[in-house]
Each structure stands twice: as structure tokens, then as C-alpha cells.
Design a protein around this motif. Sequence first.
Motif, PDB file in Angstrom:
ATOM      1  N   LYS A  48       0.847  -1.187   0.000  1.00 26.26           N
ATOM      2  CA  LYS A  48       0.000   0.000   0.000  1.00 26.26           C
ATOM      3  C   LYS A  48       0.882   1.235   0.000  1.00 26.26           C
ATOM      4  CE  LYS A  48      -3.728   2.356   2.490  1.00 26.26           C
ATOM      5  NZ  LYS A  48      -4.481   2.598   1.246  1.00 26.26           N
ATOM      6  N   THR A  49       0.708   2.081  -1.010  1.00 28.67           N
ATOM      7  CA  THR A  49       1.484   3.312  -1.088  1.00 28.67           C
ATOM      8  C   THR A  49       0.539   4.508  -1.007  1.00 28.67           C
ATOM      9  OG1 THR A  49       1.417   3.252  -3.513  1.00 28.67           O
ATOM     10  CG2 THR A  49       3.334   2.265  -2.435  1.00 28.67           C
ATOM     11  N   TYR A  50       1.117   5.674  -0.763  1.00 29.09           N
ATOM     12  CA  TYR A  50       0.336   6.882  -0.541  1.00 29.09           C
ATOM     13  C   TYR A  50       0.805   7.990  -1.486  1.00 29.09           C
ATOM     14  CZ  TYR A  50      -0.904   4.406   3.736  1.00 29.09           C
ATOM     15  OH  TYR A  50      -1.352   3.464   4.631  1.00 29.09           O
ATOM     16  N   PRO A  51      -0.084   8.955  -1.790  1.00 31.70           N
ATOM     17  CA  PRO A  51       0.295  10.058  -2.685  1.00 31.70           C
ATOM     18  C   PRO A  51       1.457  10.877  -2.108  1.00 31.70           C
ATOM     19  CG  PRO A  51      -2.088   9.973  -2.371  1.00 31.70           C
ATOM     20  CD  PRO A  51      -1.487   9.037  -1.363  1.00 31.70           C
ATOM     21  N   THR A  52       2.268  11.414  -3.004  1.00 32.69           N
ATOM     22  CA  THR A  52       3.375  12.285  -2.606  1.00 32.69           C
ATOM     23  C   THR A  52       3.238  13.618  -3.342  1.00 32.69           C
ATOM     24  OG1 THR A  52       4.817  11.498  -4.377  1.00 32.69           O
ATOM     25  CG2 THR A  52       4.904  10.301  -2.288  1.00 32.69           C
ATOM     26  N   SER A  53       4.015  14.595  -2.915  1.00 39.84           N
ATOM     27  CA  SER A  53       4.026  15.887  -3.614  1.00 39.84           C
ATOM     28  C   SER A  53       5.422  16.476  -3.502  1.00 39.84           C
ATOM     29  CB  SER A  53       2.995  16.843  -2.995  1.00 39.84           C
ATOM     30  OG  SER A  53       3.392  17.200  -1.665  1.00 39.84           O
ATOM     31  N   GLY A  54       5.651  17.535  -4.276  1.00 36.02           N
ATOM     32  CA  GLY A  54       6.974  18.153  -4.272  1.00 36.02           C
ATOM     33  C   GLY A  54       7.974  17.336  -5.071  1.00 36.02           C
ATOM     34  N   LYS A  55       9.238  17.664  -4.899  1.00 36.31           N
ATOM     35  CA  LYS A  55      10.317  16.961  -5.591  1.00 36.31           C
ATOM     36  C   LYS A  55      11.382  16.532  -4.589  1.00 36.31           C
ATOM     37  CE  LYS A  55       9.875  19.269 -10.074  1.00 36.31           C
ATOM     38  NZ  LYS A  55      10.574  20.067 -11.115  1.00 36.31           N
ATOM     39  N   LEU A  56      11.889  15.337  -4.785  1.00 35.82           N
ATOM     40  CA  LEU A  56      12.954  14.793  -3.945  1.00 35.82           C
ATOM     41  C   LEU A  56      14.104  14.438  -4.877  1.00 35.82           C
ATOM     42  CD1 LEU A  56      13.879  13.919  -1.141  1.00 35.82           C
ATOM     43  CD2 LEU A  56      12.677  11.759  -1.488  1.00 35.82           C
ATOM     44  N   ASN A  57      15.052  15.358  -4.991  1.00 37.85           N
ATOM     45  CA  ASN A  57      16.051  15.280  -6.051  1.00 37.85           C
ATOM     46  C   ASN A  57      17.278  14.446  -5.705  1.00 37.85           C
ATOM     47  OD1 ASN A  57      14.654  16.885  -7.912  1.00 37.85           O
ATOM     48  ND2 ASN A  57      15.453  18.774  -7.009  1.00 37.85           N
ATOM     49  N   LEU A  58      17.578  13.538  -6.602  1.00 39.26           N
ATOM     50  CA  LEU A  58      18.844  12.801  -6.613  1.00 39.26           C
ATOM     51  C   LEU A  58      19.847  13.654  -7.381  1.00 39.26           C
ATOM     52  CD1 LEU A  58      19.140   9.102  -7.853  1.00 39.26           C
ATOM     53  CD2 LEU A  58      20.528  10.895  -8.860  1.00 39.26           C
ATOM     54  N   LEU A  59      21.047  13.842  -6.830  1.00 38.06           N
ATOM     55  CA  LEU A  59      22.055  14.718  -7.434  1.00 38.06           C
ATOM     56  C   LEU A  59      23.242  13.904  -7.942  1.00 38.06           C
ATOM     57  CD1 LEU A  59      22.013  17.352  -4.564  1.00 38.06           C
ATOM     58  CD2 LEU A  59      20.748  17.484  -6.718  1.00 38.06           C
ATOM     59  N   THR A  60      23.813  14.331  -9.047  1.00 35.87           N
ATOM     60  CA  THR A  60      24.945  13.611  -9.626  1.00 35.87           C
ATOM     61  C   THR A  60      26.042  14.592 -10.028  1.00 35.87           C
ATOM     62  OG1 THR A  60      24.191  13.734 -11.929  1.00 35.87           O
ATOM     63  CG2 THR A  60      23.341  11.915 -10.590  1.00 35.87           C
ATOM     64  N   VAL A  61      27.208  14.054 -10.307  1.00 36.18           N
ATOM     65  CA  VAL A  61      28.285  14.822 -10.929  1.00 36.18           C
ATOM     66  C   VAL A  61      28.690  14.107 -12.205  1.00 36.18           C
ATOM     67  CG1 VAL A  61      29.172  15.760  -8.763  1.00 36.18           C
ATOM     68  CG2 VAL A  61      30.102  13.618  -9.654  1.00 36.18           C
ATOM     69  N   SER A  62      29.247  14.851 -13.138  1.00 37.13           N
ATOM     70  CA  SER A  62      29.784  14.250 -14.353  1.00 37.13           C
ATOM     71  C   SER A  62      31.276  14.543 -14.410  1.00 37.13           C
ATOM     72  CB  SER A  62      29.079  14.795 -15.602  1.00 37.13           C
ATOM     73  OG  SER A  62      29.277  16.194 -15.727  1.00 37.13           O
ATOM     74  N   ILE A  63      32.009  13.623 -15.004  1.00 40.12           N
ATOM     75  CA  ILE A  63      33.459  13.744 -15.107  1.00 40.12           C
ATOM     76  C   ILE A  63      33.857  13.868 -16.571  1.00 40.12           C
ATOM     77  CG2 ILE A  63      35.696  12.709 -14.563  1.00 40.12           C
ATOM     78  CD1 ILE A  63      34.045  13.427 -12.107  1.00 40.12           C
ATOM     79  N   MET A  64      34.551  14.932 -16.911  1.00 43.81           N
ATOM     80  CA  MET A  64      35.098  15.109 -18.255  1.00 43.81           C
ATOM     81  C   MET A  64      36.606  14.880 -18.173  1.00 43.81           C
ATOM     82  SD  MET A  64      35.151  18.526 -20.622  1.00 43.81           S
ATOM     83  CE  MET A  64      36.161  18.594 -22.109  1.00 43.81           C
ATOM     84  N   GLY A  65      37.101  13.969 -18.984  1.00 44.50           N
ATOM     85  CA  GLY A  65      38.523  13.643 -18.953  1.00 44.50           C
ATOM     86  C   GLY A  65      38.745  12.271 -18.363  1.00 44.50           C
ATOM     87  N   THR A  66      38.695  11.240 -19.205  1.00 45.71           N
ATOM     88  CA  THR A  66      38.853   9.859 -18.773  1.00 45.71           C
ATOM     89  C   THR A  66      40.125   9.282 -19.378  1.00 45.71           C
ATOM     90  OG1 THR A  66      37.669   8.909 -20.668  1.00 45.71           O
ATOM     91  CG2 THR A  66      36.331   9.664 -18.796  1.00 45.71           C
ATOM     92  N   PRO A  67      40.555   8.110 -18.920  1.00 40.28           N
ATOM     93  CA  PRO A  67      41.734   7.497 -19.548  1.00 40.28           C
ATOM     94  C   PRO A  67      41.541   7.272 -21.042  1.00 40.28           C
ATOM     95  CG  PRO A  67      41.259   6.417 -17.469  1.00 40.28           C
ATOM     96  CD  PRO A  67      40.108   7.327 -17.750  1.00 40.28           C
ATOM     97  N   ASP A  68      40.299   6.978 -21.479  1.00 39.40           N
ATOM     98  CA  ASP A  68      40.030   6.749 -22.894  1.00 39.40           C
ATOM     99  C   ASP A  68      39.890   8.044 -23.682  1.00 39.40           C
ATOM    100  OD1 ASP A  68      39.962   4.070 -22.201  1.00 39.40           O
ATOM    101  OD2 ASP A  68      37.783   4.076 -21.924  1.00 39.40           O
ATOM    102  N   LYS A  69      39.301   9.057 -23.031  1.00 38.90           N
ATOM    103  CA  LYS A  69      39.088  10.351 -23.685  1.00 38.90           C
ATOM    104  C   LYS A  69      39.593  11.458 -22.769  1.00 38.90           C
ATOM    105  CE  LYS A  69      35.025   8.888 -26.349  1.00 38.90           C
ATOM    106  NZ  LYS A  69      33.592   9.150 -26.632  1.00 38.90           N
ATOM    107  N   PRO A  70      40.916  11.649 -22.714  1.00 38.02           N
ATOM    108  CA  PRO A  70      41.461  12.670 -21.814  1.00 38.02           C
ATOM    109  C   PRO A  70      41.048  14.076 -22.220  1.00 38.02           C
ATOM    110  CG  PRO A  70      43.182  11.752 -23.231  1.00 38.02           C
ATOM    111  CD  PRO A  70      41.962  10.927 -23.461  1.00 38.02           C
ATOM    112  N   ALA A  71      40.934  14.941 -21.230  1.00 41.13           N
ATOM    113  CA  ALA A  71      40.599  16.339 -21.486  1.00 41.13           C
ATOM    114  C   ALA A  71      41.824  17.068 -22.031  1.00 41.13           C
ATOM    115  CB  ALA A  71      40.124  17.007 -20.198  1.00 41.13           C
ATOM    116  N   SER A  72      41.627  17.880 -23.038  1.00 37.82           N
ATOM    117  CA  SER A  72      42.735  18.671 -23.582  1.00 37.82           C
ATOM    118  C   SER A  72      43.036  19.835 -22.650  1.00 37.82           C
ATOM    119  CB  SER A  72      42.380  19.196 -24.973  1.00 37.82           C
ATOM    120  OG  SER A  72      41.357  20.182 -24.875  1.00 37.82           O
ATOM    121  N   TRP A  73      44.197  20.437 -22.842  1.00 40.06           N
ATOM    122  CA  TRP A  73      44.559  21.602 -22.033  1.00 40.06           C
ATOM    123  C   TRP A  73      43.579  22.748 -22.275  1.00 40.06           C
ATOM    124  CZ3 TRP A  73      47.831  21.437 -18.099  1.00 40.06           C
ATOM    125  CH2 TRP A  73      48.778  20.401 -18.053  1.00 40.06           C
ATOM    126  N   LEU A  74      43.142  22.912 -23.529  1.00 44.21           N
ATOM    127  CA  LEU A  74      42.236  24.012 -23.841  1.00 44.21           C
ATOM    128  C   LEU A  74      40.883  23.830 -23.160  1.00 44.21           C
ATOM    129  CD1 LEU A  74      41.885  26.617 -25.476  1.00 44.21           C
ATOM    130  CD2 LEU A  74      41.011  25.218 -27.370  1.00 44.21           C
TER     131      LEU A  74
END
Length: 365
Positions: free
Chosen positions: A71-97
Motif C-alpha cells: 500500500k502506497t500513498y500520494p506524494t508531492s513536491g520533488k525529492l532530487n537525486l544529485l549527480t556529478v559528471s566527469i570530463m577527462g577519462t583514460p580513454d578520452k582525456p581532457a585537452s589543455w584548452l
Amino acid sequence: MDFGEGMDDLAREQRSSRWLIRIAIAAVIVLLAAVIPSPYSIERPGPVVDTLGSVEIKGKEAPVVKIDDAKTYPTSGKLNLLTVSIMGTPDKPASWLSLVPALLDPSQRIAPRDEFFPRGVTTEDRTKMNAVEMDSSQTAAAAAAFHELKEPVGTQFLVSQLASDGPAAGKLEEGDELRTVNGQRIADFEAFQKTVAATPADTALSIGIVRDGAARTVEITPTRVAGAETPMIGIAVALKIELPEDVHFSLENIGGPSAGLTFALAIYDKLTPGEMLEGKTVSGTGTMSPTGKVGAIGGLEQKMWAASRAGTDLFLMPVGNCADVPSSIPGGMEVVPVDTLGEAIAAIDQKNSGGTPRGLERCSG
């Protein structure tokens, strides 16, 4: 032609040539900076997902959290899951620029790539590890919510992945159940991780396991690898939990353990009468143990930026991240450090009743 005028024309041509040479040199430098890989990565705010809402999976809408046969009940509002993203991996390194915009954006952080990808860890390795951690965090979050509701929950910690050259290689196997460490029962994986991290150099841990129904003990010496802040034994652990009700999660391309707190709150909200958020937008981050303990996470500042941009009324964070709180809070959000799922629920209730939950003053003692 007048001799003086000829000299002036020659000087102008020389100045023009020098400028062209400078422009050409600058263009070459920019071109090289754009193609030469750097040893750095950029950590920045990632997607925000409302765990009380729905997402599109293969062209169809699906609830982020679904609880079968309960049995579940109505909800309201927002309950946000937050993430980070990473640019620059061993396969695709980030350039100096590519690092230049991050220098000018306070929501982004530049760090050595080894911090995110320790030596020997590939992008594929990290993706697999994050997927395992996400699965474990979802299961632990469900267990924590049922635990908060006083429902019975059974827990096992199983080795799901080993680093081929890690300290546990040849000693543990995938599927082993971790039972004890130095003679103490493992009731909370976060506590187990802290035990490993606090182990003195060249000191072996005595780990009790069950393999193929037989109990045995192995000795493993944690080591510190490049880019890691603490010693580790080179394993990923999955939780096998027996829940009173089946809980399903619908998410794609998001990994890691830091969504545990928001998942647990979403499950608790759905299973309890009344609208816990009362229409507010609450964002949070933190790992979650099956017993409701909130653990520290990475990328706190970037997640704060993501929360601020999502119009957050209340931001919940782990007490364990107090040392990582930036001097200036993005958007002036109300930030509340919590140590348990129960504290997070109490903070939301206090906010709804017009009170002020204990905020960052908790971090100063």
C-alpha cells in the motif's frame, strides 16, 4: 618615390609581418592546446532526477521508484537525486584548452585524473564499479526505509568484483559472503570500509567469509594505490537483502552509491500516509547503510550547484562531509547535515512545521 616614404612603407610591412607571425604562433598554440591531452579531469554538476517522479526508459515513462504489492500513498513536491559528471577519462582525456572554461566557472573543479581513475583503473572498470555501487545503494536504501518502518530485513555482503592486481586477488572470489573483520561481525558495510581505511601500513586484516557453504578466514593487507586517499583491498561489494516488499528502480546512465539517502526518503514517503515534502523541493546526497546510517560522498560542492539550479528549498548532506562545505553556499540554500535517515525525516518535518532544522552550525561542533 621619396626615400623617406619608402622606408615608412617598409617599416609598416615589417610590423604587419610581425603581427601575422604572432597571430600564427598564437593559432598554433591554441591548436596544440586543443589536441594535446592533459593529466587532469573536470568534475561538474550532473543531471538531477526527481526520485518521486518518472523517467523515460526506452521510450516509455516509468516511475523512478516502484514498490510492488504494498500500500502506497500520494506524494508531492520533488525529492532530487544529485549527480556529478566527469570530463577527462583514460580513454578520452581532457585537452589543455578544455580546462580553461572550468577555471572561470565556480561550479566546476579541476583535479588530477588519478583522483577519479586510480592507476590501472579504466573507464570501463569505473563504469562497472559505479553500476555495482548503484545497485547496492538502491538495495541498502530500501532496507533502511523498511528498517525505519520497523519491518524485518535480512542482509548479506557479497564480493561482486575484484581488481585483478588488488590485495584481495587470489584470496577472495566473486560470490564470497563477508561475515567478519578481525573477529567482529560486519553489520554495516560503511563501518567495514572504515576499518579497511584505518588499517596501519603492512598490517593484515582477518576477514571471515563463507564460500560454497563453508566458513573460512583469509588474511588480506590493504594497500594505498595512486589517486586513492585511503588504503583499500580492491573489491566491490553487493548487498543481498531480503526485503518484506519488492522495490524497483528505473534509472539509466547514473552510477555510484551517493543516491542512497534520497532513495530511502522516496521509499519512506511512498509507504507512509501524508505528503512528507508538502510540495517542497528537497535535494539530498549521501550513501545509505541498511540500518539507516548516512555516509560521506564525493563532489559535494558540484552537487550543491546542481541542487541550487534545481530550485531547492532544503538541501540534505552527510555530517561526514562537513569539512567539504564551500565557504559560499550556491544560491544561499538552507543546508542541513544529517547522520541518519531518521534525522533527515525529522529535518523535513521540522521545515514543514515552520521550524528551522539544525544547519551548518552542526559542522562547527
